[in-house]
Motif scaffolding. Sequence first.
Motif, PDB file in Angstrom:
ATOM      1  N   UNK A  19       0.806  -1.215   0.000  1.00 28.54           N
ATOM      2  CA  UNK A  19       0.000   0.000   0.000  1.00 28.54           C
ATOM      3  C   UNK A  19       0.844   1.272   0.000  1.00 28.54           C
ATOM      4  N   UNK A  20       2.168   1.117   0.041  1.00 29.71           N
ATOM      5  CA  UNK A  20       3.046   2.290   0.011  1.00 29.71           C
ATOM      6  C   UNK A  20       2.802   3.064  -1.279  1.00 29.71           C
ATOM      7  N   UNK A  21       2.671   4.380  -1.144  1.00 29.97           N
ATOM      8  CA  UNK A  21       2.463   5.239  -2.299  1.00 29.97           C
ATOM      9  C   UNK A  21       3.819   5.778  -2.750  1.00 29.97           C
ATOM     10  N   UNK A  22       4.142   5.526  -4.013  1.00 31.72           N
ATOM     11  CA  UNK A  22       5.433   5.938  -4.573  1.00 31.72           C
ATOM     12  C   UNK A  22       5.255   7.131  -5.493  1.00 31.72           C
ATOM     13  N   UNK A  23       6.215   8.041  -5.463  1.00 27.90           N
ATOM     14  CA  UNK A  23       6.229   9.112  -6.445  1.00 27.90           C
ATOM     15  C   UNK A  23       6.934   8.586  -7.695  1.00 27.90           C
ATOM     16  N   UNK A  60       1.914  15.968 -10.599  1.00 33.01           N
ATOM     17  CA  UNK A  60       2.376  14.963  -9.638  1.00 33.01           C
ATOM     18  C   UNK A  60       1.782  13.593  -9.969  1.00 33.01           C
ATOM     19  N   UNK A  61       2.619  12.561  -9.885  1.00 34.25           N
ATOM     20  CA  UNK A  61       2.189  11.192 -10.184  1.00 34.25           C
ATOM     21  C   UNK A  61       2.418  10.330  -8.954  1.00 34.25           C
ATOM     22  N   UNK A  62       1.453   9.469  -8.657  1.00 28.48           N
ATOM     23  CA  UNK A  62       1.587   8.529  -7.547  1.00 28.48           C
ATOM     24  C   UNK A  62       1.170   7.141  -8.026  1.00 28.48           C
ATOM     25  N   UNK A  63       1.953   6.150  -7.588  1.00 25.83           N
ATOM     26  CA  UNK A  63       1.686   4.750  -7.934  1.00 25.83           C
ATOM     27  C   UNK A  63       1.786   3.932  -6.655  1.00 25.83           C
ATOM     28  N   UNK A  64       0.809   3.083  -6.425  1.00 26.01           N
ATOM     29  CA  UNK A  64       0.864   2.195  -5.264  1.00 26.01           C
ATOM     30  C   UNK A  64       1.853   1.064  -5.564  1.00 26.01           C
TER      31      UNK A  64
END
Length: 85
Positions: A19-23, A60-64
Amino acid sequence: PGRRQLANLREGGHGTDPNEILDLKGAAKVLGVSKAHLSKMLSGLIPGLPRIPHVRAGRSVRVRRGTLLEWFRQAELESARGLTQ
């Protein structure tokens, strides 16, 4: 990606929380690619690869992490199927 990056990817990278959100930088590091190349992957501009599910808020982009790893597994399976046909 090199062997070390692929080993990290199979093991879930340095973090293990799906579930960590990565940039963009973190996701690129997990895959062992540049941020520019990952941006193309996110946009579906790399032939033969499906788009990576992500959330965009402005620039901004976020990927789980778990989504990224599942995407990789699916792309890997698709690639293997293509080799056996």
